[in-house]
Design an enzyme around this catalytic site. Structure first.
Site, PDB file in Angstrom:
ATOM      1  N   ASP A   1      -5.337  -3.594  -2.482  1.00 16.83           N
ATOM      2  CA  ASP A   1      -4.071  -3.669  -1.767  1.00 16.83           C
ATOM      3  C   ASP A   1      -4.204  -4.664  -0.601  1.00 16.83           C
ATOM      4  O   ASP A   1      -4.713  -5.770  -0.793  1.00 16.83           O
ATOM      5  CB  ASP A   1      -3.657  -2.263  -1.301  1.00 16.83           C
ATOM      6  CG  ASP A   1      -2.213  -2.184  -0.841  1.00 16.83           C
ATOM      7  OD1 ASP A   1      -1.316  -2.220  -1.694  1.00 16.83           O
ATOM      8  OD2 ASP A   1      -1.983  -2.111   0.379  1.00 16.83           O
TER       9      ASP A   1
ATOM     10  N   TYR B   1       3.262  -6.201   6.792  1.00 19.39           N
ATOM     11  CA  TYR B   1       4.053  -6.853   5.745  1.00 19.39           C
ATOM     12  C   TYR B   1       4.916  -7.960   6.349  1.00 19.39           C
ATOM     13  O   TYR B   1       5.042  -9.048   5.768  1.00 19.39           O
ATOM     14  CB  TYR B   1       4.956  -5.832   5.049  1.00 19.39           C
ATOM     15  CG  TYR B   1       4.254  -4.872   4.130  1.00 19.39           C
ATOM     16  CD1 TYR B   1       4.330  -5.020   2.746  1.00 19.39           C
ATOM     17  CD2 TYR B   1       3.530  -3.788   4.624  1.00 19.39           C
ATOM     18  CE1 TYR B   1       3.715  -4.124   1.883  1.00 19.39           C
ATOM     19  CE2 TYR B   1       2.907  -2.890   3.776  1.00 19.39           C
ATOM     20  CZ  TYR B   1       2.995  -3.061   2.408  1.00 19.39           C
ATOM     21  OH  TYR B   1       2.372  -2.184   1.569  1.00 19.39           O
TER      22      TYR B   1
ATOM     23  N   HIS C   1      -4.023   2.530  -8.400  1.00 22.66           N
ATOM     24  CA  HIS C   1      -4.016   1.731  -7.180  1.00 22.66           C
ATOM     25  C   HIS C   1      -4.975   2.249  -6.121  1.00 22.66           C
ATOM     26  O   HIS C   1      -5.527   1.469  -5.351  1.00 22.66           O
ATOM     27  CB  HIS C   1      -2.589   1.710  -6.629  1.00 22.66           C
ATOM     28  CG  HIS C   1      -2.372   0.748  -5.516  1.00 22.66           C
ATOM     29  ND1 HIS C   1      -2.414  -0.616  -5.698  1.00 22.66           N
ATOM     30  CD2 HIS C   1      -2.106   0.942  -4.196  1.00 22.66           C
ATOM     31  CE1 HIS C   1      -2.165  -1.224  -4.546  1.00 22.66           C
ATOM     32  NE2 HIS C   1      -1.988  -0.301  -3.621  1.00 22.66           N
TER      33      HIS C   1
END
Length: 388
Positions: free
Chosen positions: A181, A308, A362
């Site tokens: 990630d 982000y 994930h």
């Protein structure tokens, strides 16, 4: 700050925070839900009510806190940010230093099953020569690391902090790095910026390249992969677009409501893991809530989402045609949110090991710690250096 540049840290959430949490859980105002909605509209209310009931009446944070405190925690001042990290020394003749970086909505807690497998392989039937010194930092703005108060702390800046942690604070001249990630992005930037120090990198996630590519140059598998990424973004990527554009607007709700925060996070653990729709096939309630507590108790959901925003505005570190020359290993877990072909990875990475994993998603370190540990041992075994 002690001489080594780090100082011991112990988790101790004030009781007032826990009392306030209980009060907020008691006063939840639940929304309505479409009949037989399942998880189609988002987090299923029946499941969330059961998880929140457990959080309020059965979850024992102090027991989880005691378990977390069995690890060796430090904080270190890195360019004005106090960064929290775990530091567990390997039990072997020449442990290889390895920095593991988590992502969102995860935390350092994701590594708790993986840590002992890497530091003490003999205890799990392995070879002491495969031991690692394991360093697990909390990303800036996550958990017990400081929250950046200025713009621009993207994965590139985090890579610089990690390099300083490993060399200036811990004194390693060479080290390895791994992550998934956001942690995969940090790991790649470490290798790009500090190739002399990195002996190798390992990734269990690869995203789309920020470098524009001519579609004519792409293979059929790469074009299919990009179509899949685009479709995933349409169906599942709204959270990332919100984080990358207006994270502050969402933060008011998530920082104020523990139920809202849990709904935002647990849905991702269900959607992104190899759980066949049943999140507790992979994660216990205690594991889910311990991870959520590391956001709630530290009030870091807002600062965690901002990375982000910063990454969206950061320039691509790679020039067109440039590759990261540090040797790379990649583990492809079948339920990962993206499944790139090998030729895609080889456009930017010097791939020396490519492994199709039999199961997992994930959150690989938490879902399949034994598989990931063996993969890390196998990849880094040829690159170990004396005195790293």
């Amino acid at each position: 700050m002690c001489q080594e540049g780090k100082y011991p840290f112990r988790i101790a959430i004030p009781q007032a925070v826990l009392d306030d949490l209980k009060m907020r859980l008691e006063r939840t105002r639940w929304p309505d839900e479409i009949e037989n909605a399942g998880w189609d509209y988002g987090t299923n209310q029946e499941y969330l009510r059961s998880l929140m009931n457990y959080w309020q009446h059965e979850f024992d944070w102090r027991a989880q806190e005691a378990q977390l405190n069995q690890w060796t925690h430090f904080r270190a001042d890195l360019s004005g940010l106090n960064i929290h990290f775990l530091y567990e020394r390997g039990q072997g003749p020449r442990p290889l230093p390895l920095i593991l970086t988590h992502g969102w909505p995860s935390s350092f807690f994701e590594m708790y099953k993986l840590l002992p497998l890497l530091t003490n392989p003999v205890a799990y039937g392995g070879d002491p020569a495969d031991s690692f010194d394991v360093i697990v930092p909390s990303l800036p703005g996550f958990g017990f690391s400081d929250r950046p108060g200025t713009r621009g702390v993207s994965t590139s800046e985090v890579a610089e902090l990690w390099a300083s942690l490993m060399t200036d604070v811990l004194g390693y001249t060479h080290f390895a790095a791994a992550g998934g990630d956001i942690g995969a992005g940090v790991t790649q930037r470490l290798a790009l910026k500090y190739p002399e120090q990195l002996i190798g990198i390992h990734l269990n996630y690869l995203g789309a390249s920020a470098t524009p590519l001519d579609p004519i140059e792409l293979s059929d598998a790469e074009r299919r992969y990009l179509r899949e990424i685009e479709q995933w973004s349409v169906n599942e990527g709204a959270y990332a677009k919100l984080h990358a554009t207006k994270p502050q607007t969402l933060a008011y709700a998530l920082n104020d409501s523990p139920v809202g925060l849990a709904a935002w996070i647990v849905e991702k653990f269900r959607a992104w893991s190899d759980c066949a729709g049943d999140v507790e096939r992979r994660f216990s309630k205690d594991e889910l809530l311990t991870n959520i507590m590391l956001y709630w108790a530290t009030e870091t959901i807002s600062s965690s989402m901002r990375i982000y925003y910063e990454n969206r505005r950061a320039l691509s570190p790679l020039k067109p045609g440039q590759k990261i020359e540090v040797p790379a290993g990649i583990a492809c877990f079948p339920k990962e949110i993206s499944q790139p072909p090998r030729e895609w990875a080889e456009r930017t990475l010097y791939v020396q090991r490519w492994t199709q994993m039999p199961r997992g998603g994930h959150f690989a370190a938490l879902e399949e710690p034994a598989l990931l540990a063996e993969e890390l041992r196998a990849f880094f075994r040829p690159f170990r250096r004396n005195g790293a």
